[in-house]
Design an enzyme around this catalytic site. Structure first.
Site, short mmCIF file in Angstrom:
data_model
loop_
_atom_site.label_atom_id
_atom_site.label_comp_id
_atom_site.label_asym_id
_atom_site.label_seq_id
_atom_site.Cartn_x
_atom_site.Cartn_y
_atom_site.Cartn_z
CD GLU A 1 -3.29 -2.73 7.53
OE1 GLU A 1 -2.17 -2.92 7.06
OE2 GLU A 1 -3.98 -1.74 7.27
CG HIS B 1 -5.60 1.72 5.44
ND1 HIS B 1 -5.12 2.65 6.34
CD2 HIS B 1 -4.58 0.88 5.19
CE1 HIS B 1 -3.85 2.36 6.61
NE2 HIS B 1 -3.50 1.29 5.93
CD GLU C 1 -2.65 5.36 6.96
OE1 GLU C 1 -2.69 5.43 5.73
OE2 GLU C 1 -1.68 4.87 7.58
N GLY D 1 2.79 2.15 10.69
CA GLY D 1 3.70 3.28 10.48
C GLY D 1 4.43 3.71 11.74
CG ASN E 1 -1.71 1.23 1.43
OD1 ASN E 1 -1.83 2.03 0.50
ND2 ASN E 1 -2.27 1.40 2.61
CE LYS F 1 0.25 3.30 4.78
NZ LYS F 1 0.30 3.45 6.21
CB SER G 1 5.76 -1.85 11.77
OG SER G 1 5.30 -0.54 12.00
#
Ligand code: PEP
Length: 251
Positions: free
Chosen positions: A166, A96, A98, A172, A9, A11, A212
């Protein structure tokens, strides 16, 4: 035996030219005829078309980072399932963290997007995961259970769905869930899928881990019985690291 799946991904990173460059490096590093696991890359919408031309004929699949639940209309800034399909995407990431955290996506809007993507013939990577506060306050299972149940509401066939677990606290941040922590949640999700769709569907559904993942921890994570590959953020921006993770999923 479930075939593992690793998706990068990207992003909101990489210009069109940089995406083409990175995709070229990934295809070259994987080599011709690679079949160890399923591989996908998810550039920005802007770079989908150009990236598709690079990966055409390779084993690498084109994945979009999101899609809207209407076909067209007054939805400024959005892109529909049909549009991403038309540029060559075979799958789309939906829900996701985010998107949930910064763009107000809820289990209900995630569900609409999942249904639309499936109805247009796309495969879906449905993301779920708890925040650190949710984990620490003991509601992790409730949160994940709602994300899975409500995200899949009204969907009777999950053969075109991959679930990505996730944990938000591991995305991240450099903090990876230990393989045991991840496995525990993957097993929880598979048990939930058994309850919702029966044993045969649950045995087949792939559950990726994301948060990560790096070449240094991928082998251990992917060795867990219920971890069927990874959704990779930061490490997917470097072809060498990404391909090392893909190879770790192919052992
Ligand atoms: C992600 O965004 O899906 C992700 C897992 O990111 P990272 O690998 O950078 O934690």
């Amino acid at each position: 035996m479930r075939k593992k799946i690793v998706v990068g991904n990207w992003k909101m990173n990489n210009s069109v030219a940089e995406s083409v460059q990175l995709a070229t490096e990934v295809v070259e590093a994987l080599g011709e005829g690679f079949s160890g696991c399923e591989v996908g890359i998810a550039p920005t919408y802007l770079a989908l078309d150009a990236t598709e031309k690079v990966i055409a004929g390779s084993e690498v699949q084109l994945v979009a980072q999101n899609c809207h639940y209407e076909n067209d209309g007054a939805f400024t800034g959005e892109v529909s399932a049909r549009m991403i399909l038309a540029v060559g995407c075979s799958s789309v990431i939906i829900g996701h963290s985010e998107r949930r955290q910064y763009f107000g996506e809820t289990n209900a809007t995630v569900n609409l997007r999942v249904k639309k993507a499936l109805s247009e013939g796309l495969k879906v990577i449905l993301c779920v995961g708890e925040t650190l506060a949710e984990r620490e306050s003991g509601v992790m299972e409730t949160v994940i259970s709602s994300q899975v149940r409500e995200g899949l509401e009204g969907i009777s066939d999950i053969s075109a769905i991959v679930i990505a677990y996730e944990p938000v606290w591991a995305i991240g941040t450099g903090k990876t869930a230990s393989s045991a922590q991840a496995e525990e949640v993957h097993l929880f999700i598979r048990t939930l899928i058994t309850e919702l769709y029966g044993q045969s569907a649950a045995e087949k559904v792939r559950i990726q881990y994301g948060g990560s993942v790096k070449p240094s921890n991928a082998v251990e994570l992917f060795a867990m019985p219920n971890i069927d590959g990874g959704l990779i953020g930061g490490a997917a921006l470097n072809a060498e690291d990404f391909v090392a993770i893909v190879k770790a999923a192919s052992l």
